[in-house]
Design an enzyme around this catalytic site. Structure first.
Site, short mmCIF file in Angstrom:
data_model
loop_
_atom_site.label_atom_id
_atom_site.label_comp_id
_atom_site.label_asym_id
_atom_site.label_seq_id
_atom_site.Cartn_x
_atom_site.Cartn_y
_atom_site.Cartn_z
CB CYS A 144 -1.07 -0.08 1.21
SG CYS A 144 -1.84 1.36 1.35
CB CYS A 147 -0.37 2.36 4.12
SG CYS A 147 -2.17 1.99 3.55
CG ASP A 148 3.14 1.29 4.63
OD1 ASP A 148 2.86 1.48 5.61
OD2 ASP A 148 2.87 -0.09 4.18
#
Length: 318
Positions: A144, A147-148
Site C-alpha cells: 500500500c 499507507c507506507d
C-alpha cells in the site's frame, strides 16, 4: 429484534438483511436494502470503505473529477446509514444455512440471523511467496503506497507488477521517493493506457521487463535489495532498494463461505447477473465475485442490484 436461542448460547440478533463487508459494494447494498424499509446490518472486519481508504486519489468514479479515497469512503458511509442500516465490527468465522432458509452468521464475538445475506468481503493482495517477503513485511515490504510511502522519502523503491495498481501506485510514490523501478514479468504493461502514458512520461520511473523477484534481501532489520531473475537472458542480479511495493493481483476473501458450495476452485464466489449464488437469499458482490473488472463503480453497481434483489426475495417469502 433479538432472540435468545437457548441457555448457554449467545444472544442472537435478527436482521432482514446482513451485509458482510462495508466496502463500496457493501455500503451500496445496505443503502438500497435499508431504503426499502428493511432492517440491515453491515459487518466489517476493519474500517468501512475497504481498499478505498488505501487509495490516494480516485479519478474514475462518476460525479467526481477526483476525490480522495478516504473522503469517498466517508461520503458513502453517511449515505449507506441514513435510512437506519447498522454498522458493526466483526470477524466472520462461518455461515450456515438452515432448512427453512435462515442464514446463521457467526463472528468471533456474536451470532446473527437473517433471511437474506449479501457477501461483500472483497479480496486481498496476493503475496509473492518468496524468501524475505514475510520477514520484512512492514520493514520495507509493503502492499500500500498511500499507507507506507511517507516512510520512504528520497529512497530508491521497487514496485513489482504491471497492472493498474502497480503503475498508479508507482506514480504516487514518485512524489516521495528518489526513484521508482517498476519490475514486470512480461515485456509490456497490463495497466490502462492513460496510466501507462503517465508512467512512461515520468522521469523518476524506470522499468525492468521480463524480470521476476526471487528474494527480498535484508540486513536483519530492513530491506536493502532484491534478487532478480531475467527470464530472457536467464541472468540473476541483485540490486539495492530501500523498499519493495508488491502489486501482483488479488485473492478472494471467501474462507468463511467455502463450505457453502458457492465458490469456484480458486475461492471466487459465483453469481448470475442478479448477484444470486446457487443458494436462495445469498448474494455476492464486488471484488469477491468471479468477474473481469474490479472497480469501485462495478462494486457499487453490484451492490445496488443485490440490495434490490434481497428486497424482492424477502417479499416472495411473505
Amino acid at each position: 429484534m433479538k432472540n435468545d436461542r437457548g441457555s448457554g448460547l449467545k444472544m442472537t440478533k435478527q436482521y432482514d438483511v446482513i451485509v458482510i463487508g462495508a466496502g463500496p459494494g457493501g455500503m451500496t447494498a445496505a443503502l438500497y436494502a435499508s431504503r426499502a424499509n428493511l432492517s440491515v446490518l453491515m459487518l466489517e472486519r476493519g474500517s468501512y470503505g475497504g481498499q478505498m481508504n488505501n487509495t490516494a486519489e480516485v479519478e474514475n468514479y462518476t460525479g467526481f473529477k477526483t476525490i480522495l479515497g478516504p473522503e469517498l469512503s466517508e461520503e458513502m458511509y453517511q449515505s449507506a446509514t441514513q435510512f437506519g442500516a447498522e454498522y458493526a465490527y466483526g470477524m466472520v468465522e462461518s455461515v450456515t444455512v438452515q432448512e427453512d432458509g435462515t442464514k446463521i452468521v457467526k463472528t468471533d464475538s456474536a451470532e446473527f440471523e437473517t433471511k437474506a445475506l449479501v457477501i461483500a468481503t472483497g479480496s486481498e493482495y496476493r503475496k509473492l511467496g518468496i524468501p524475505g517477503e514475510a520477514e520484512y513485511s512492514g520493514r520495507g515490504v509493503s502492499y500500500c503506497a498511500i499507507c507506507d510511502g511517507a516512510f520512504f522519502r528520497n529512497k530508491k523503491l521497487a514496485v513489482i507488477g504491471g497492472g493498474d495498481s502497480a503503475v498508479e501506485e508507482g506514480a504516487y510514490l514518485t512524489q516521495l521517493a528518489e526513484s521508482v523501478t517498476i519490475i514486470h514479468r512480461r515485456d509490456e504493461l497490463r495497466a490502462q493506457k492513460i496510466l501507462q502514458d503517465r508512467a512512461f512520461a515520468n522521469d523518476k520511473i524506470e522499468f525492468m521487463w521480463d524480470t521476476v523477484a526471487t528474494e527480498i534481501v535484508g540486513d536483519g532489520q530492513k530491506v536493502i535489495g532484491l534478487k532478480l531473475y531475467n527470464k530472457k537472458t536467464e541472468v540473476t542480479t541483485e540490486l539495492p532498494f530501500d523498499g519493495v511495493f508488491i502489486y501482483v493481483g488479488s485473492v478472494p476473501l471467501s474462507k468463511p463461505f467455502l463450505d457453502l458450495g458457492i465458490t469456484d476452485e480458486n475461492g471466487w464466489v459465483l453469481t448470475n447477473d442478479k448477484m444470486e449464488t446457487n443458494i436462495p437469499g445469498v448474494y455476492a458482490i464486488g471484488d469477491v465475485r468471479l468477474k473481469d473488472l474490479r472497480q469501485i463503480t462495478t462494486a457499487v453497481g453490484d451492490g445496488a442490484i443485490a440490495g434490490q434483489e434481497a428486497y424482492k426475495y424477502l417479499e416472495s417469502l411473505k
